[in-house]
Design an enzyme around this catalytic site. Structure first.
Site, PDB file in Angstrom:
ATOM      1  CE  LYS A  40     -22.406 -29.456 -16.131  1.00 30.49           C
ATOM      2  NZ  LYS A  40     -23.041 -30.495 -16.915  1.00 30.49           N
ATOM      3  CE1 TYR A 268     -52.640 -18.012  -4.720  1.00 35.49           C
ATOM      4  CE2 TYR A 268     -50.308 -18.518  -4.447  1.00 35.49           C
ATOM      5  CZ  TYR A 268     -51.314 -17.658  -4.877  1.00 35.49           C
ATOM      6  OH  TYR A 268     -50.983 -16.476  -5.459  1.00 35.49           O
TER       7      TYR A 268
END
Ligand code: PLP
Length: 374
Positions: A40, A268
């Site tokens: 999964k 940033y």
């Protein structure tokens, strides 16, 4: 090896290591115990389609995913064999699971009725189901006292039962609770053991600790990939000593290298200011690839000699910035993640740095990252 899917970065996945891990895990189990490979979450980031194809062609015939859609992706890619959908399966998943012949995890009579009564075209057989008992985790599964009713309903509706299963909450840290869960599960399934219905409970940690390794299947996830169930150095050592091998590393070369003068800000929010002249490399990867933003100012890359270079500034969506040695060029390859247990930029080390577990670091690896299978 670069220029894969037009990017300067890729994941390198050693399929052989995963097969080796399966063999290693199985070698510690009873001889009749088979494996359900838990793939999964895009095989914990390793790529479920490529992995399932490889494993199937190497004799692994049982797989588990988290949703019908994950199973559909496998079937549409031609993956054969048994595919179980974990969780408490829900009505919305039935059409896909029946069409693509998957085994649902049944946890209520209501779902079982919907499953059996779904108006299937006659040529579509009714797949067998797995019934999950909640032995103490209180997340998915029916309560022990509901199991007889669900089994009777299977018999009444003509639904074949593939297996009865449970899942451990504490298989790494609390042997006593795990044993209680196993006892609860075995007591609940006892009346049905003479019917040839298979049983399974062990996840990776249970397998390593030798719990429920004599049932019909084990269900390893994280250890298939050679990763540890938590991010401590101690656990990583236990996994390594067990003989497992991490299968994944993440490689990149810079997209730009520049020399910057003192006083320049990087990235940033201007979180990094140069005190001295430095060489800064930009790599075209970021949190949209699964490189966690919490690694801003904390992440480490290693060069091919294992020398560490530190991330500076914020992790952006598509870029990270790193202080590198002065002779670095845009052709110099680096490990974003290494495939070992000890480097600070191993999957385990990264998980430790940001306070999470290797599962999350793996499953965060975006599908947009090219994957090279070797
Ligand atoms: N079995 C079930 C039902 C699961 O949900 C999972 C994963 O969460 C596993 C097995 C595999 O667990 P692990 O990755 O810890 O081996």
């Amino acid at each position: 090896e670069f220029n894969l899917a037009g990017r300067s970065t890729f994941l390198r996945i050693d399929l052989d290591a995963i097969l080796h891990n399966i063999k290693t895990l199985r070698s510690r189990c009873a001889s009749h115990t088979d494996v359900i490979a838990v793939i999964k979450g895009n095989a914990y980031g390793h790529g479920s389609v490529a992995l399932a194809r490889y494993l199937y062609s190497n004799g692994v015939q049982h797989f588990a995913v988290a949703s019908a859609v994950e199973g559909q992706e496998l079937r549409q890619a031609g993956v054969q064999g048994f595919i179980q959908v974990f969780g408490n399966c829900v009505e919305e998943e039935i059409a896909v699971m029946r069409q693509y012949q998957m085994t649902p995890t049944v946890t209520s009579e209501a779902f079982l009725k919907q499953w059996a009564l779904w108006p299937a075209p006659v040529q579509i057989p009714l797949p067998a189901v797995a019934i999950k008992v909640d032995s103490g985790m209180s997340r998915n599964g029916c309560q022990s006292e509901e199991l007889p009713g669900i089994i009777k309903l299977c018999d009444d509706l003509g639904v074949p039962i593939h297996s009865l299963m449970s899942h451990f909450a504490q298989s790494w840290d609390d042997d006593k609770f795990t044993q209680q869960q196993l006892d609860t599960f075995l007591a609940a399934v006892k009346p049905y053991r003479n019917r040839g219905i298979k049983l399974h409970a062990a996840n990776s940690a249970a397998i390593i600790r030798g719990v429920a390794t004599d049932l019909d299947f084990i269900r390893p996830g994280i250890c298939l990939y050679g990763l540890a169930p938590d991010s401590t150095k101690k656990t990583a050592q236990i996994i390594e000593d067990f003989g497992l091998r991490p299968a994944l590393c993440w490689v990149a070369h810079p997209s730009m290298v520049k020399r910057l003068l003192p006083g320049r800000h990087v990235g940033y929010d201007q979180t990094y200011v140069l005190d001295n002249e430095e060489t800064i490399a930009t790599f075209s990867l970021g949190y949209a690839d699964g490189y966690n933003r919490l690694l801003s100012g904390k992440g480490i890359l290693t060069d091919m000699d294992g020398e560490e270079q530190r991330l500076v500034g914020r992790v952006s969506m598509d870029a990270i910035t790193v202080v590198v040695k002065d002779d670095t060029t845009i052709e110099t390859p680096f490990y974003i993640y290494t495939s070992d247990y000890t480097s600070p930029n191993s999957v385990t080390g990264m998980a430790r740095t940001i306070g999470t577990i290797p599962y999350e670091v793996g499953t965060s690896l975006s599908t947009r990252l090219p994957r090279l299978y070797v």
